[in-house]
Design a protein around this motif. Structure first.
Motif, PDB file in Angstrom:
ATOM      1  N   THR A  64      44.630  25.633  36.161  1.00 22.45           N
ATOM      2  CA  THR A  64      43.427  26.380  36.527  1.00 22.45           C
ATOM      3  C   THR A  64      42.340  26.169  35.486  1.00 22.45           C
ATOM      4  O   THR A  64      42.574  26.350  34.285  1.00 22.45           O
ATOM      5  CB  THR A  64      43.740  27.889  36.630  1.00 22.45           C
ATOM      6  OG1 THR A  64      44.842  28.085  37.517  1.00 22.45           O
ATOM      7  CG2 THR A  64      42.535  28.659  37.123  1.00 22.45           C
ATOM      8  N   ASP A  65      41.147  25.813  35.930  1.00 27.97           N
ATOM      9  CA  ASP A  65      40.000  25.733  35.023  1.00 27.97           C
ATOM     10  C   ASP A  65      39.531  27.145  34.677  1.00 27.97           C
ATOM     11  O   ASP A  65      39.689  28.084  35.464  1.00 27.97           O
ATOM     12  CB  ASP A  65      38.861  24.948  35.655  1.00 27.97           C
ATOM     13  CG  ASP A  65      39.166  23.466  35.794  1.00 27.97           C
ATOM     14  OD1 ASP A  65      40.012  22.966  35.030  1.00 27.97           O
ATOM     15  OD2 ASP A  65      38.572  22.816  36.683  1.00 27.97           O
ATOM     16  N   VAL A  66      38.917  27.282  33.497  1.00 33.01           N
ATOM     17  CA  VAL A  66      38.566  28.602  32.968  1.00 33.01           C
ATOM     18  C   VAL A  66      37.085  28.668  32.626  1.00 33.01           C
ATOM     19  O   VAL A  66      36.559  27.793  31.932  1.00 33.01           O
ATOM     20  CB  VAL A  66      39.405  28.930  31.709  1.00 33.01           C
ATOM     21  CG1 VAL A  66      39.006  30.279  31.135  1.00 33.01           C
ATOM     22  CG2 VAL A  66      40.893  28.903  32.028  1.00 33.01           C
ATOM     23  N   ASP A  67      36.427  29.720  33.137  1.00 26.86           N
ATOM     24  CA  ASP A  67      35.062  30.056  32.730  1.00 26.86           C
ATOM     25  C   ASP A  67      35.138  31.144  31.667  1.00 26.86           C
ATOM     26  O   ASP A  67      35.582  32.257  31.962  1.00 26.86           O
ATOM     27  CB  ASP A  67      34.241  30.577  33.917  1.00 26.86           C
ATOM     28  CG  ASP A  67      33.931  29.519  34.943  1.00 26.86           C
ATOM     29  OD1 ASP A  67      34.261  28.339  34.699  1.00 26.86           O
ATOM     30  OD2 ASP A  67      33.377  29.873  36.010  1.00 26.86           O
ATOM     31  N   ARG A  68      34.719  30.849  30.446  1.00 23.75           N
ATOM     32  CA  ARG A  68      34.712  31.836  29.374  1.00 23.75           C
ATOM     33  C   ARG A  68      33.347  32.507  29.385  1.00 23.75           C
ATOM     34  O   ARG A  68      32.342  31.909  28.964  1.00 23.75           O
ATOM     35  CB  ARG A  68      34.981  31.173  28.022  1.00 23.75           C
ATOM     36  CG  ARG A  68      36.316  30.440  27.909  1.00 23.75           C
ATOM     37  CD  ARG A  68      37.513  31.385  27.931  1.00 23.75           C
ATOM     38  NE  ARG A  68      37.559  32.230  26.752  1.00 23.75           N
ATOM     39  CZ  ARG A  68      38.310  31.966  25.664  1.00 23.75           C
ATOM     40  NH1 ARG A  68      39.074  30.884  25.619  1.00 23.75           N
ATOM     41  NH2 ARG A  68      38.314  32.804  24.639  1.00 23.75           N
ATOM     42  N   ILE A  69      33.281  33.748  29.872  1.00 23.91           N
ATOM     43  CA  ILE A  69      31.975  34.414  30.012  1.00 23.91           C
ATOM     44  C   ILE A  69      31.704  35.402  28.889  1.00 23.91           C
ATOM     45  O   ILE A  69      30.658  36.062  28.887  1.00 23.91           O
ATOM     46  CB  ILE A  69      31.821  35.076  31.393  1.00 23.91           C
ATOM     47  CG1 ILE A  69      32.836  36.210  31.604  1.00 23.91           C
ATOM     48  CG2 ILE A  69      31.969  34.037  32.495  1.00 23.91           C
ATOM     49  CD1 ILE A  69      32.634  36.955  32.936  1.00 23.91           C
ATOM     50  N   GLY A  70      32.621  35.521  27.929  1.00 26.26           N
ATOM     51  CA  GLY A  70      32.351  36.261  26.712  1.00 26.26           C
ATOM     52  C   GLY A  70      32.420  37.764  26.873  1.00 26.26           C
ATOM     53  O   GLY A  70      33.103  38.296  27.753  1.00 26.26           O
ATOM     54  N   ILE A  71      31.703  38.463  25.970  1.00 25.66           N
ATOM     55  CA  ILE A  71      31.686  39.924  25.971  1.00 25.66           C
ATOM     56  C   ILE A  71      30.728  40.409  27.042  1.00 25.66           C
ATOM     57  O   ILE A  71      29.545  40.088  27.022  1.00 25.66           O
ATOM     58  CB  ILE A  71      31.273  40.472  24.597  1.00 25.66           C
ATOM     59  CG1 ILE A  71      32.307  40.072  23.528  1.00 25.66           C
ATOM     60  CG2 ILE A  71      31.121  41.993  24.639  1.00 25.66           C
ATOM     61  CD1 ILE A  71      31.914  40.450  22.113  1.00 25.66           C
ATOM     62  N   VAL A  72      31.250  41.193  27.959  1.00 25.09           N
ATOM     63  CA  VAL A  72      30.454  41.688  29.079  1.00 25.09           C
ATOM     64  C   VAL A  72      31.131  42.953  29.598  1.00 25.09           C
ATOM     65  O   VAL A  72      32.361  43.061  29.547  1.00 25.09           O
ATOM     66  CB  VAL A  72      30.349  40.605  30.193  1.00 25.09           C
ATOM     67  CG1 VAL A  72      31.714  40.217  30.712  1.00 25.09           C
ATOM     68  CG2 VAL A  72      29.461  41.047  31.324  1.00 25.09           C
ATOM     69  N   PRO A  73      30.383  43.958  30.049  1.00 29.95           N
ATOM     70  CA  PRO A  73      31.019  45.123  30.657  1.00 29.95           C
ATOM     71  C   PRO A  73      31.895  44.710  31.839  1.00 29.95           C
ATOM     72  O   PRO A  73      31.614  43.706  32.515  1.00 29.95           O
ATOM     73  CB  PRO A  73      29.832  45.969  31.127  1.00 29.95           C
ATOM     74  CG  PRO A  73      28.695  45.573  30.242  1.00 29.95           C
ATOM     75  CD  PRO A  73      28.908  44.105  29.988  1.00 29.95           C
ATOM     76  N   THR A  74      32.939  45.480  32.098  1.00 34.16           N
ATOM     77  CA  THR A  74      33.794  45.165  33.240  1.00 34.16           C
ATOM     78  C   THR A  74      32.983  45.022  34.533  1.00 34.16           C
ATOM     79  O   THR A  74      33.197  44.063  35.278  1.00 34.16           O
ATOM     80  CB  THR A  74      34.897  46.229  33.387  1.00 34.16           C
ATOM     81  OG1 THR A  74      35.793  46.114  32.277  1.00 34.16           O
ATOM     82  CG2 THR A  74      35.680  46.028  34.679  1.00 34.16           C
ATOM     83  N   PRO A  75      32.042  45.932  34.848  1.00 32.69           N
ATOM     84  CA  PRO A  75      31.276  45.728  36.081  1.00 32.69           C
ATOM     85  C   PRO A  75      30.422  44.462  36.051  1.00 32.69           C
ATOM     86  O   PRO A  75      30.143  43.878  37.102  1.00 32.69           O
ATOM     87  CB  PRO A  75      30.410  46.984  36.181  1.00 32.69           C
ATOM     88  CG  PRO A  75      30.410  47.592  34.821  1.00 32.69           C
ATOM     89  CD  PRO A  75      31.738  47.242  34.231  1.00 32.69           C
ATOM     90  N   GLY A  76      30.018  44.012  34.867  1.00 32.01           N
ATOM     91  CA  GLY A  76      29.301  42.748  34.764  1.00 32.01           C
ATOM     92  C   GLY A  76      30.208  41.570  35.072  1.00 32.01           C
ATOM     93  O   GLY A  76      29.785  40.586  35.695  1.00 32.01           O
ATOM     94  N   ALA A  77      31.468  41.663  34.628  1.00 31.63           N
ATOM     95  CA  ALA A  77      32.443  40.621  34.963  1.00 31.63           C
ATOM     96  C   ALA A  77      32.720  40.614  36.459  1.00 31.63           C
ATOM     97  O   ALA A  77      32.887  39.552  37.076  1.00 31.63           O
ATOM     98  CB  ALA A  77      33.733  40.855  34.177  1.00 31.63           C
ATOM     99  N   GLN A  78      32.750  41.792  37.062  1.00 33.54           N
ATOM    100  CA  GLN A  78      32.966  41.879  38.501  1.00 33.54           C
ATOM    101  C   GLN A  78      31.777  41.301  39.268  1.00 33.54           C
ATOM    102  O   GLN A  78      31.954  40.681  40.325  1.00 33.54           O
ATOM    103  CB  GLN A  78      33.222  43.331  38.894  1.00 33.54           C
ATOM    104  CG  GLN A  78      34.564  43.840  38.352  1.00 33.54           C
ATOM    105  CD  GLN A  78      34.799  45.308  38.635  1.00 33.54           C
ATOM    106  OE1 GLN A  78      34.329  46.167  37.901  1.00 33.54           O
ATOM    107  NE2 GLN A  78      35.528  45.602  39.697  1.00 33.54           N
ATOM    108  N   SER A  79      30.585  41.494  38.741  1.00 35.76           N
ATOM    109  CA  SER A  79      29.401  40.880  39.327  1.00 35.76           C
ATOM    110  C   SER A  79      29.521  39.363  39.317  1.00 35.76           C
ATOM    111  O   SER A  79      29.209  38.687  40.311  1.00 35.76           O
ATOM    112  CB  SER A  79      28.155  41.330  38.552  1.00 35.76           C
ATOM    113  OG  SER A  79      27.030  40.551  38.875  1.00 35.76           O
ATOM    114  N   TYR A  80      29.983  38.824  38.192  1.00 32.84           N
ATOM    115  CA  TYR A  80      30.170  37.370  38.089  1.00 32.84           C
ATOM    116  C   TYR A  80      31.212  36.888  39.092  1.00 32.84           C
ATOM    117  O   TYR A  80      31.025  35.853  39.757  1.00 32.84           O
ATOM    118  CB  TYR A  80      30.599  36.999  36.671  1.00 32.84           C
ATOM    119  CG  TYR A  80      30.736  35.510  36.442  1.00 32.84           C
ATOM    120  CD1 TYR A  80      29.622  34.731  36.129  1.00 32.84           C
ATOM    121  CD2 TYR A  80      31.971  34.872  36.545  1.00 32.84           C
ATOM    122  CE1 TYR A  80      29.735  33.365  35.918  1.00 32.84           C
ATOM    123  CE2 TYR A  80      32.102  33.505  36.347  1.00 32.84           C
ATOM    124  CZ  TYR A  80      30.982  32.756  36.037  1.00 32.84           C
ATOM    125  OH  TYR A  80      31.095  31.396  35.841  1.00 32.84           O
TER     126      TYR A  80
END
Length: 454
Positions: A64-80
């Motif tokens: 699986t390829d991985v997108d490292r999106i760093g420090i972000v609120p959980t709802p921000g990760a869910q938005s992504y």
């Protein structure tokens, strides 16, 4: 479920929640999802990078390829997740103390996995039936920039900016050194608010306060509201999926009162809302007055999400749901708890009247909460057995959906094991503090004695 609790899985980092364990969970998730790409996000915790690295290795080993999106609120990760159509592994322990860390799993629709999906991943984990990619087909990692900025823009497009800006509000904000420190100050300023902060620097050791936004941890926020003549105080937990409020005098607003006020603004006849078994009578009264329906689940976001999806699949309208801990869902926006979005919806009410007046109809209730730690399953089981015996000897109405809730008519008390920490929690609510304390203290003594004898 043996691994995943009411909101993911958590433990003391590098003792219970080790890199080796996180790697195995990531391998199981990568296997079960079968996705080409998975994103990894984290909150500010000191051990977050270490555990995110382990998760990335586990995913890559499954191809699986991985997108490292760093420090972000959980709802921000869910938005992504929703925007990109990829699942997310969120490294966070939310409100738990600094030494903890944890894992939340989010689907490619941006929604935390429901119970059946978690069970599928847990079966792979416990059976160790992991996909193993050939050496030349292992996943690659890439760093993704700009995730927090895009999340803030999305929040702004969903909020009533004109109403909030016209009110010229001053907001005292305590993001608690968590992921919300990277997004909520900017979001609130772009809404047209004057923003002053405390504990506003991201710091994984949480030097200013513990991540849980409860009164004992928020004294500085109350002081900041008074010192700056702010209209409202707002606090987040470590991953900013909760929002707790203070009124214009610097007084703490019970989260159940906030939920009731927001529900009163949202619910119409025929609607349904969802909460947990520790629901306050405040929300029950609002639901009754609106002519709506209330569905109860075991405590925890996973259980509430599962029930909302079931109800919506049957065509029922669920405009708001959540718990009195500050974790509130507005499903028409996204089926996620979002502290920043909850803050914006509350600010729409504050634009019309002071916070103290908004929550005044939901005064007159007293809440008491106790925690009992345990060090072994024997102690936990002894306390739960004592709770069961206490319930059987009572003439109150018993609800065993999640622990033991005794409804006495004028008051209720609940004992249940935490889904995220080695605790048995006791909650009580009544019209006066003395009655609530009497019920909570009596049950606390019963369980404490049982723990001692275990």
């Amino acid at each position: 479920m043996q691994v995943f609790g009411s909101s993911g899985t958590r433990g003391v980092a590098n003792e219970e929640l080790t890199p080796a364990f996180v790697l195995r969970v990531a391998k199981a998730a990568g296997t079960a999802w079968g996705a080409d790409r998975v994103a990894i996000a984290r909150d500010t915790r000191y051990t977050g990078r270490m555990l995110a690295d382990a998760a990335a290795s586990g995913l890559a080993s499954t191809g699986t390829d991985v997108d490292r999106i760093g420090i972000v609120p959980t709802p921000g990760a869910q938005s992504y997740a929703e925007r990109e159509g990829v699942p997310v592994i969120m490294i966070t322990a939310s409100h738990n103390p600094p030494q903890y860390n944890g894992i939340k799993l989010v689907g490619s629709d941006g929604i935390e996995l429901v119970v059946s999906e978690l069970e599928e991943i847990e079966d792979v984990l416990l059976g160790e039936t992991f996909t193993v990619a050939p050496w030349d087909e292992t996943g690659r990692s890439r760093t993704i920039d700009g995730v927090t900025e895009t999340y803030v823009d999305e929040l702004l497009s969903a909020a009533d900016r004109e109403t909030i800006a016209d009110a010229n509000l001053t907001v005292a904000l305590d993001p608690g050194h968590g992921a919300g420190a990277l997004t909520s100050p900017e979001f609130l300023r772009k809404l047209g608010c004057r923003v002053v902060t405390v504990n506003g620097q991201p710091d994984g050791k949480f030097p200013g306060r513990n991540p849980e936004p409860v009164p004992d941890n928020l004294e500085n926020l109350g002081q900041l509201v008074r010192a700056t003549d702010a209209d409202v105080g707002i606090a987040h937990d470590g991953d900013a999926d909760r929002a707790i409020f203070f009124d214009e005098t610097g007084a703490y607003v019970n989260g159940d009162a906030t939920l009731a006020a927001l529900a009163a603004a949202e619910l119409e006849a025929g609607d349904t809302t969802v909460s947990a078994v520790n629901v306050s009578q405040r929300l029950v009264d609002v639901v009754t007055e609106a002519g709506a329906e209330l569905e109860l689940t075991p405590i925890g976001s996973t259980n509430i999400i599962t029930r909302i999806e079931e109800l919506e699949a049957k065509g029922e309208h669920v405009p708001i749901a959540g718990e009195g801990n500050g974790g509130i869902f507005f499903p028409s926006f996204r089926l996620t708890r979002d502290g920043a979005f909850t803050a914006a919806r509350f600010l729409e009410l504050v634009a019309e009247q002071p916070v103290s007046e908004i929550v005044a109809p939901y005064d007159g209730y007293a809440n008491v909460r106790h925690n009992l730690e345990y060090e072994s399953t024997a102690e936990r089981d002894a306390m739960l057995d004592a709770a069961a015996n206490h319930a059987q000897s009572s003439d109150a109405d018993l609800n065993t959906r999640d622990g033991y809730r005794l409804d006495h008519g004028d008051a209720w008390v609940l004992a249940r094991p935490s889904g995220t920490e080695p605790l048995v929690r006791i909650y009580a609510e009544a019209r006066d503090t003395e009655r609530a304390r009497e019920l909570a203290d009596k049950l606390y003594e019963t369980l404490s004695d049982a723990k001692t004898d275990a």
